[in-house]
Design a protein around this motif. Sequence first.
Motif, PDB file in Angstrom:
ATOM      1  N   UNK A  22      -0.317  32.832  11.655  1.00 39.12           N
ATOM      2  CA  UNK A  22      -1.342  33.340  11.399  1.00 39.12           C
ATOM      3  C   UNK A  22      -2.220  32.775  12.253  1.00 39.12           C
ATOM      4  N   UNK A  23      -3.109  31.500  11.203  1.00 37.74           N
ATOM      5  CA  UNK A  23      -4.086  31.009  10.793  1.00 37.74           C
ATOM      6  C   UNK A  23      -4.018  30.470  13.395  1.00 37.74           C
ATOM      7  N   UNK A  24      -3.429  30.015  13.247  1.00 38.14           N
ATOM      8  CA  UNK A  24      -2.563  28.902  14.716  1.00 38.14           C
ATOM      9  C   UNK A  24      -2.813  30.200  15.577  1.00 38.14           C
ATOM     10  N   UNK A  25      -2.203  31.145  15.779  1.00 42.38           N
ATOM     11  CA  UNK A  25      -2.404  32.113  16.819  1.00 42.38           C
ATOM     12  C   UNK A  25      -3.656  33.008  16.345  1.00 42.38           C
ATOM     13  N   UNK A  26      -4.315  32.887  15.323  1.00 39.60           N
ATOM     14  CA  UNK A  26      -5.971  33.175  15.300  1.00 39.60           C
ATOM     15  C   UNK A  26      -6.476  32.387  16.019  1.00 39.60           C
ATOM     16  N   UNK A  27      -6.059  30.898  16.075  1.00 41.73           N
ATOM     17  CA  UNK A  27      -7.464  30.000  16.316  1.00 41.73           C
ATOM     18  C   UNK A  27      -7.529  30.623  18.659  1.00 41.73           C
ATOM     19  N   UNK A  28      -6.674  31.380  18.833  1.00 44.04           N
ATOM     20  CA  UNK A  28      -6.141  31.965  20.175  1.00 44.04           C
ATOM     21  C   UNK A  28      -7.348  33.015  20.811  1.00 44.04           C
ATOM     22  N   UNK A  39      -3.883  45.422  13.326  1.00 45.17           N
ATOM     23  CA  UNK A  39      -4.516  43.774  13.793  1.00 45.17           C
ATOM     24  C   UNK A  39      -3.232  43.247  14.451  1.00 45.17           C
ATOM     25  N   UNK A  40      -2.706  42.213  15.143  1.00 42.12           N
ATOM     26  CA  UNK A  40      -1.859  42.490  15.932  1.00 42.12           C
ATOM     27  C   UNK A  40      -1.554  40.594  16.144  1.00 42.12           C
ATOM     28  N   UNK A  41      -0.734  39.892  16.065  1.00 47.47           N
ATOM     29  CA  UNK A  41      -0.073  38.659  15.602  1.00 47.47           C
ATOM     30  C   UNK A  41      -0.404  37.791  16.874  1.00 47.47           C
ATOM     31  N   UNK A  42       0.383  38.563  18.011  1.00 48.47           N
ATOM     32  CA  UNK A  42      -0.204  37.800  19.160  1.00 48.47           C
ATOM     33  C   UNK A  42      -1.410  37.987  19.626  1.00 48.47           C
ATOM     34  N   UNK A  43      -2.456  36.767  20.431  1.00 46.60           N
ATOM     35  CA  UNK A  43      -3.378  37.526  21.602  1.00 46.60           C
ATOM     36  C   UNK A  43      -3.111  38.231  22.438  1.00 46.60           C
ATOM     37  N   UNK A  44      -4.317  39.296  22.645  1.00 46.25           N
ATOM     38  CA  UNK A  44      -3.648  39.807  24.200  1.00 46.25           C
ATOM     39  C   UNK A  44      -4.004  38.484  25.282  1.00 46.25           C
ATOM     40  N   UNK A  45      -5.589  37.629  24.957  1.00 48.14           N
ATOM     41  CA  UNK A  45      -6.159  36.990  26.420  1.00 48.14           C
ATOM     42  C   UNK A  45      -5.384  35.169  25.448  1.00 48.14           C
ATOM     43  N   UNK A  46      -4.747  34.606  26.005  1.00 43.55           N
ATOM     44  CA  UNK A  46      -4.876  33.174  24.564  1.00 43.55           C
ATOM     45  C   UNK A  46      -6.190  32.631  25.388  1.00 43.55           C
ATOM     46  N   UNK A  47      -7.079  31.837  24.513  1.00 46.50           N
ATOM     47  CA  UNK A  47      -8.327  31.726  24.462  1.00 46.50           C
ATOM     48  C   UNK A  47      -8.352  29.931  24.493  1.00 46.50           C
ATOM     49  N   UNK A  48      -8.016  29.241  25.762  1.00 48.84           N
ATOM     50  CA  UNK A  48      -8.194  27.556  24.879  1.00 48.84           C
ATOM     51  C   UNK A  48      -9.051  27.397  25.109  1.00 48.84           C
ATOM     52  N   UNK A  49     -10.115  27.995  25.140  1.00 40.33           N
ATOM     53  CA  UNK A  49     -11.530  27.314  25.186  1.00 40.33           C
ATOM     54  C   UNK A  49     -11.989  27.231  23.992  1.00 40.33           C
ATOM     55  N   UNK A  50     -11.591  27.737  23.103  1.00 33.36           N
ATOM     56  CA  UNK A  50     -11.823  27.955  21.829  1.00 33.36           C
ATOM     57  C   UNK A  50     -12.245  26.440  21.206  1.00 33.36           C
ATOM     58  N   UNK A  51     -11.209  25.742  21.667  1.00 28.87           N
ATOM     59  CA  UNK A  51     -11.494  24.375  20.596  1.00 28.87           C
ATOM     60  C   UNK A  51     -11.732  23.136  21.471  1.00 28.87           C
ATOM     61  N   UNK A  52     -11.845  23.592  23.146  1.00 29.61           N
ATOM     62  CA  UNK A  52     -13.263  22.764  22.912  1.00 29.61           C
ATOM     63  C   UNK A  52     -14.365  23.778  22.806  1.00 29.61           C
ATOM     64  N   UNK A  53     -14.188  24.655  22.824  1.00 30.04           N
ATOM     65  CA  UNK A  53     -15.933  24.515  22.180  1.00 30.04           C
ATOM     66  C   UNK A  53     -16.381  24.889  20.589  1.00 30.04           C
ATOM     67  N   UNK A  54     -15.812  24.777  19.891  1.00 26.17           N
ATOM     68  CA  UNK A  54     -15.946  23.973  18.199  1.00 26.17           C
ATOM     69  C   UNK A  54     -16.559  22.609  18.673  1.00 26.17           C
TER      70      UNK A  54
END
Length: 79
Positions: A22-28, A39-54
């Motif tokens: 849940x934590x890993x999928x929520x990070x996207x 609540x949904x387990x999988x993201x509707x749009x994968x946001x890979x830029x969350x990691x760069x943004x942090x």
Amino acid sequence: GKVGMYAFIIVFVLIILLPFVWLLLGSFKSMRELTVLPLHLFPSEWRWDNYAEVFEVQPNFGWYIVNSLLSAGLATILI
């Protein structure tokens, strides 16, 4: 006998791993998608830029990770 034991172990491991998944999928997910109901387990749009943004918003984040890993490693060695 053995089938029941293995089924129990598999269910137990899945329950233990669910928060990490849940934590890993929520990070996207976007912030909006994290707070929407239902609540949904999988993201509707994968946001890979969350990691760069942090790292852009919090420039010392890398040091925080290193500090946490060193603290956890040292505590593990001492224990």
